[in-house]
Design a protein around this motif. Sequence first.
Motif, short mmCIF file in Angstrom:
data_model
loop_
_atom_site.label_atom_id
_atom_site.label_comp_id
_atom_site.label_asym_id
_atom_site.label_seq_id
_atom_site.Cartn_x
_atom_site.Cartn_y
_atom_site.Cartn_z
N GLY A 464 0.82 -1.21 0.00
CA GLY A 464 0.00 0.00 0.00
C GLY A 464 0.85 1.26 0.00
N GLY A 465 1.94 1.24 0.78
CA GLY A 465 2.86 2.38 0.78
C GLY A 465 3.52 2.57 -0.57
N CYS A 466 3.83 1.46 -1.22
CA CYS A 466 4.42 1.55 -2.56
C CYS A 466 3.47 2.22 -3.54
CB CYS A 466 4.78 0.15 -3.07
SG CYS A 466 6.11 -0.66 -2.17
N ASN A 471 6.27 3.54 -5.88
CA ASN A 471 7.53 2.79 -5.98
C ASN A 471 7.20 1.44 -6.60
OD1 ASN A 471 9.87 1.25 -5.52
ND2 ASN A 471 10.38 2.46 -3.71
N ALA A 472 7.15 1.42 -7.94
CA ALA A 472 6.74 0.22 -8.66
C ALA A 472 7.76 -0.91 -8.50
CB ALA A 472 6.54 0.53 -10.13
N GLU A 473 9.05 -0.56 -8.40
CA GLU A 473 10.08 -1.60 -8.30
C GLU A 473 9.91 -2.42 -7.01
OE1 GLU A 473 11.11 1.27 -11.21
OE2 GLU A 473 10.69 1.56 -9.06
N THR A 480 5.44 -10.34 -5.61
CA THR A 480 5.92 -11.71 -5.87
C THR A 480 5.74 -12.58 -4.63
OG1 THR A 480 7.54 -10.86 -7.45
CG2 THR A 480 7.89 -13.09 -6.60
N GLN A 481 6.07 -12.02 -3.47
CA GLN A 481 5.90 -12.76 -2.22
C GLN A 481 4.42 -12.93 -1.85
OE1 GLN A 481 8.79 -11.46 0.96
NE2 GLN A 481 9.26 -9.87 -0.53
N LEU A 482 3.64 -11.88 -2.13
CA LEU A 482 2.22 -11.94 -1.80
C LEU A 482 1.49 -13.00 -2.62
CD1 LEU A 482 1.07 -8.24 -1.30
CD2 LEU A 482 0.68 -10.14 0.26
N ILE A 483 1.84 -13.10 -3.88
CA ILE A 483 1.17 -14.07 -4.73
C ILE A 483 1.48 -15.49 -4.27
CG2 ILE A 483 1.16 -15.03 -7.08
CD1 ILE A 483 1.32 -12.16 -8.12
N ARG A 484 2.67 -15.69 -3.73
CA ARG A 484 3.00 -17.02 -3.20
C ARG A 484 2.16 -17.32 -1.95
NH1 ARG A 484 8.64 -15.94 -4.36
NH2 ARG A 484 8.94 -15.27 -2.19
N ASN A 498 -2.79 -1.00 -10.71
CA ASN A 498 -2.98 0.44 -10.54
C ASN A 498 -1.65 1.19 -10.57
OD1 ASN A 498 -5.75 0.32 -10.35
ND2 ASN A 498 -5.78 0.19 -8.12
N ILE A 499 -0.64 0.60 -9.94
CA ILE A 499 0.69 1.22 -9.95
C ILE A 499 1.22 1.31 -11.37
CG2 ILE A 499 3.10 0.91 -9.23
CD1 ILE A 499 2.02 -0.33 -6.64
N TYR A 500 1.10 0.24 -12.12
CA TYR A 500 1.53 0.25 -13.52
C TYR A 500 0.77 1.31 -14.31
CZ TYR A 500 3.99 -4.23 -12.93
OH TYR A 500 4.85 -5.23 -12.55
N SER A 501 -0.56 1.38 -14.06
CA SER A 501 -1.38 2.34 -14.80
C SER A 501 -0.97 3.77 -14.46
CB SER A 501 -2.86 2.13 -14.46
OG SER A 501 -3.28 0.84 -14.83
N ASN A 502 -0.71 4.03 -13.19
CA ASN A 502 -0.31 5.38 -12.79
C ASN A 502 0.99 5.81 -13.45
OD1 ASN A 502 -2.52 5.55 -11.15
ND2 ASN A 502 -1.44 5.01 -9.26
N ARG A 503 1.85 4.84 -13.74
CA ARG A 503 3.14 5.15 -14.37
C ARG A 503 3.08 5.03 -15.89
NH1 ARG A 503 7.64 4.79 -10.98
NH2 ARG A 503 8.91 3.89 -12.65
#
Length: 659
Positions: A464-466, A471-473, A480-484, A498-503
């Motif tokens: 959420g902070g990212c 901070n997309a990186e 990656t960890q969350l999906i696991r 959303n992060i990708y879209s914002n960038r």
Amino acid sequence: MAMTSQCDNKNSSRAVVAKPERLLLAGVAPSNRPPPLTVKLLHARLLRLDLLAALSPLLLRALSSSALHLHALRLHCLLPNPSHLTFPIALKSASRLPHPLRAGEQLHARSLKLPSHTNPHVLTSLLTLYARCGLLHRAQRVFDEMPHPSTVSWTALITAYMDAGDLREAVHVARNAFANGMRPDSFTAVRVLTACARVADLATGETVWRAAEQEGIAQSVFVATAAVDLYVKCGEMAKAREVFDKMRDKDAVAWGAMVGGYASNGHPREALDLFLAMQAEGVRPDCYAVAGALSACTRLGALDLGRQAIRMVDWDEFLDNPVLGTALIDMYAKCGSTAEAWVVFQQMRKKDIIVWNAMILGLGMTGHEKTAFTLIGQMEKSGVKLNDNTFIGLLCSCTHTGLIQDGRRYFHNMTKLYHISPRIEHYGCIVDLLSRAGLLQEAHQLIDDMPMPANAVILGALLGGCKIHRNAELAEHVLTQLIRLEPWNSGNYVMLSNIYSNRGRWEDAAKLRLDMKEKGVEKVPACSWVEFEGKVHEFRVGDKSHPLSDQIYKKLDELGLEMKTMGYEPTTEVVMFDVEDEEKEHTLVHHSEKLAIAFNLLVTGPGETIRVTKNLRVCSDCHTAIKLISRITHREIIVRDNNRFHCFRDGSCSCNDYW
């Protein structure tokens, strides 16, 4: 001859004198206790008349039921050949002593010398005595001596483990009992179903329930209610409702189990519907039903319905019952009426640590962090010891207001001053606080230094902070960890998209959406609720199913024109999809919380407070728009999303744009 006649007269006199004693003792039962003095006099008289052996079981029962346990044990010692009828009564009396073990061991040793030792009633009583002494290994050993345990014996062992808090072993014993052909009675079924509910063992519980149906005891209100509780605790609300609907006699406990079950399993509307049906049936709700209804109102933000539920209970019960008081404080606070929550808290006569913690958390969520901090001093002056949940409330207060230094201090003090080891929830609060403030690297390092592996909540806070600080990186690394950890949680994919879209990384966003589709992951639809005239109205983005839809959209268009004259421009970057700006604006206008607010503006009078509850986080565009709507309409608008409260007044928000 004279001597014979004299003896005959004596025996005749003895028989005549004994008759009243026989008649009196024949009526002795646990529900018909003679006065203790009467029992003592009978004891002394029977000793003089040499009738002790014949009437010993009745007298022992009278002494035991009159709580004259020492007298019962002394009487048992006088019996030359105690039988299988007297040993269980003596063992029961021994178990009621303040220190029962010594007497129990003496009775056990005496029983070993007599044929009655192998009697199942004697062994079951002995098992119960050792269990009461906390000697479960001895209780188990006694049980193992039984060649053919009865239902009562199995139940005694199951109850022994339950009373000792070893619920899993109790369920294990129950499985063995049914495997050995035990046929349950009502008491056994209730005990086993209760144990299965507490450990959420659905398979064993359903075995018990099927056996209860076969034995014809499923219609017992106690057995059926225990089955309802099992299904509720295991999250099987459809099955719980099926059992509930088949019950011929439903008491307040059964209704309360269902209402509370719906509320605790995420079905607040069903909980309220059933609570209203309960009233229509004329059943007076118990405290658990009311607490469940209040929890449902809390979830939906239905303050007026909550007030109706409150009227079902005497006000003194709220002030004297911490369960009800906590539920009421929680409802008022989470419905945005912190002042009413505070009044309840101040008036409560019984405040346990849970009540204090509920008030602290409620204050923190609604932006009253200074009052929350002040309560800590009052707690300590009142002699209430702070616990780990107290610090969760304090840390949440810091998170919602961005008090970084205070948050660090409380997190440090809980271990150094209060000797409370942080749980993963405490780490989650600090990670959330640091992440929102943009201290992403510090938050990331804290996660690496935790003594336990990070869970989805911790990583979600960092993610959420990212998003807030773009901070997309780091977001990609966290995702990656969350999906696991939770591969079917759509929120992880949506946030990164959303992060990708914002960038402007539309191809990456599209790829992510395709990945979601291939895995069958569906986005959780945003919903908002408002209450009007005792009914909860639900809205979704672009929804036109409401009877007033035409008027609602017309109202939104009018508000949109006024907002644009005030300089408002839709924040189109929050829209997930790569579409034209005009279409993005259209999507934003029809977000669920805006529809809910427009509906409220139509049906309520000028100056009335608007309360909206949303299942997801309010987006930045809606946050900006609602601030302007509050200024245009001169209304106070309280929005509770899945993270915090936003109280909009005259163009500003209580969160100070920090959420």
